[in-house]
Write a protein that holds these residues in place. Structure first.
Motif, PDB file in Angstrom:
ATOM      1  N   ARG A  80      -5.027  -1.966  -3.834  1.00 44.41           N
ATOM      2  CA  ARG A  80      -3.882  -2.167  -2.936  1.00 44.41           C
ATOM      3  C   ARG A  80      -2.915  -3.193  -3.520  1.00 44.41           C
ATOM      4  O   ARG A  80      -1.703  -3.060  -3.382  1.00 44.41           O
ATOM      5  CB  ARG A  80      -4.354  -2.618  -1.553  1.00 44.41           C
ATOM      6  N   LEU A  81      -3.438  -4.212  -4.189  1.00 42.24           N
ATOM      7  CA  LEU A  81      -2.587  -5.208  -4.830  1.00 42.24           C
ATOM      8  C   LEU A  81      -1.779  -4.575  -5.958  1.00 42.24           C
ATOM      9  O   LEU A  81      -0.588  -4.863  -6.125  1.00 42.24           O
ATOM     10  CB  LEU A  81      -3.439  -6.369  -5.360  1.00 42.24           C
ATOM     11  N   ALA A  82      -2.396  -3.671  -6.714  1.00 45.49           N
ATOM     12  CA  ALA A  82      -1.693  -2.990  -7.808  1.00 45.49           C
ATOM     13  C   ALA A  82      -0.549  -2.138  -7.281  1.00 45.49           C
ATOM     14  O   ALA A  82       0.509  -2.048  -7.903  1.00 45.49           O
ATOM     15  CB  ALA A  82      -2.672  -2.130  -8.603  1.00 45.49           C
ATOM     16  N   ARG A  83      -0.730  -1.523  -6.110  1.00 48.62           N
ATOM     17  CA  ARG A  83       0.334  -0.699  -5.530  1.00 48.62           C
ATOM     18  C   ARG A  83       1.467  -1.538  -4.960  1.00 48.62           C
ATOM     19  O   ARG A  83       2.605  -1.100  -4.947  1.00 48.62           O
ATOM     20  CB  ARG A  83      -0.236   0.196  -4.430  1.00 48.62           C
ATOM     21  N   SER A  84       1.152  -2.731  -4.476  1.00 48.11           N
ATOM     22  CA  SER A  84       2.181  -3.530  -3.810  1.00 48.11           C
ATOM     23  C   SER A  84       2.921  -4.471  -4.757  1.00 48.11           C
ATOM     24  O   SER A  84       4.071  -4.830  -4.492  1.00 48.11           O
ATOM     25  CB  SER A  84       1.575  -4.326  -2.658  1.00 48.11           C
ATOM     26  N   ILE A  85       2.295  -4.871  -5.861  1.00 53.77           N
ATOM     27  CA  ILE A  85       2.942  -5.774  -6.827  1.00 53.77           C
ATOM     28  C   ILE A  85       2.994  -5.071  -8.175  1.00 53.77           C
ATOM     29  O   ILE A  85       1.981  -4.583  -8.675  1.00 53.77           O
ATOM     30  CB  ILE A  85       2.165  -7.103  -6.965  1.00 53.77           C
TER      31      ILE A  85
END
Length: 147
Positions: A80-85
């Motif tokens: 989820r962090l990879a998708r958002s940042i």
């Protein structure tokens, strides 16, 4: 990139904010306490690793369960962090329990207890009789000169 460069500080704050949103809103593990706060995120300059400091309001058992739940959901959180940042590398996340808030509350409580004891002792015995001194002799500074 240096460890405390402006870019690294911005990345740390962005990762901290996004992880807080992900943990609060998207992770459904029942072990994770609803009173979980991301205190800080420390991303290495090469963007490979990230140490995330977590604070949990509650007892030690709730903190232990929250850390276990976060460690088991680290793959989901990283995705989820990879998708958002949009970063070149998505860092590997390590969760660390931060007890500085609890330590600060405990120290404040101890200081207040000591202050209450001191003020309680003063009210029982009354004001101390101490001679008042002005710090110097009046004869030296009477405003007149001998010349």
């Amino acid at each position: 990139m240096r460890k405390r460069s402006i870019k690294n500080v911005r990345i740390n704050s962005e990762v901290q904010r996004e992880l807080g949103n992900i943990i609060r809103g998207e992770v459904k593990d029942p072990r994770i306490s609803p009173m979980t706060t991301v205190v800080a995120a420390d991303v290495t300059p090469d963007l490979k690793y990230c140490k995330v400091y977590i604070s949990v309001l509650g007892d030690k058992e709730a903190a232990k369960n929250t850390i276990e739940g976060l460690r088991s959901a680290v793959g989901y959180i990283r995705g989820r962090l990879a998708r958002s940042i949009n970063l070149r590398n998505t860092p590997e996340i390590t969760f660390v329990l931060d007890q500085s808030i609890e330590y600060g509350v405990r120290m404040t409580r101890l200081i207040e207890d000591v202050a209450a004891e001191i003020s309680g002792d003063d009210t029982e015995t009354g004001p101390k009789d101490r001679p008042v001194t002005d710090g110097g002799d009046q004869d030296e500074c009477d405003g007149e000169s001998d010349d």
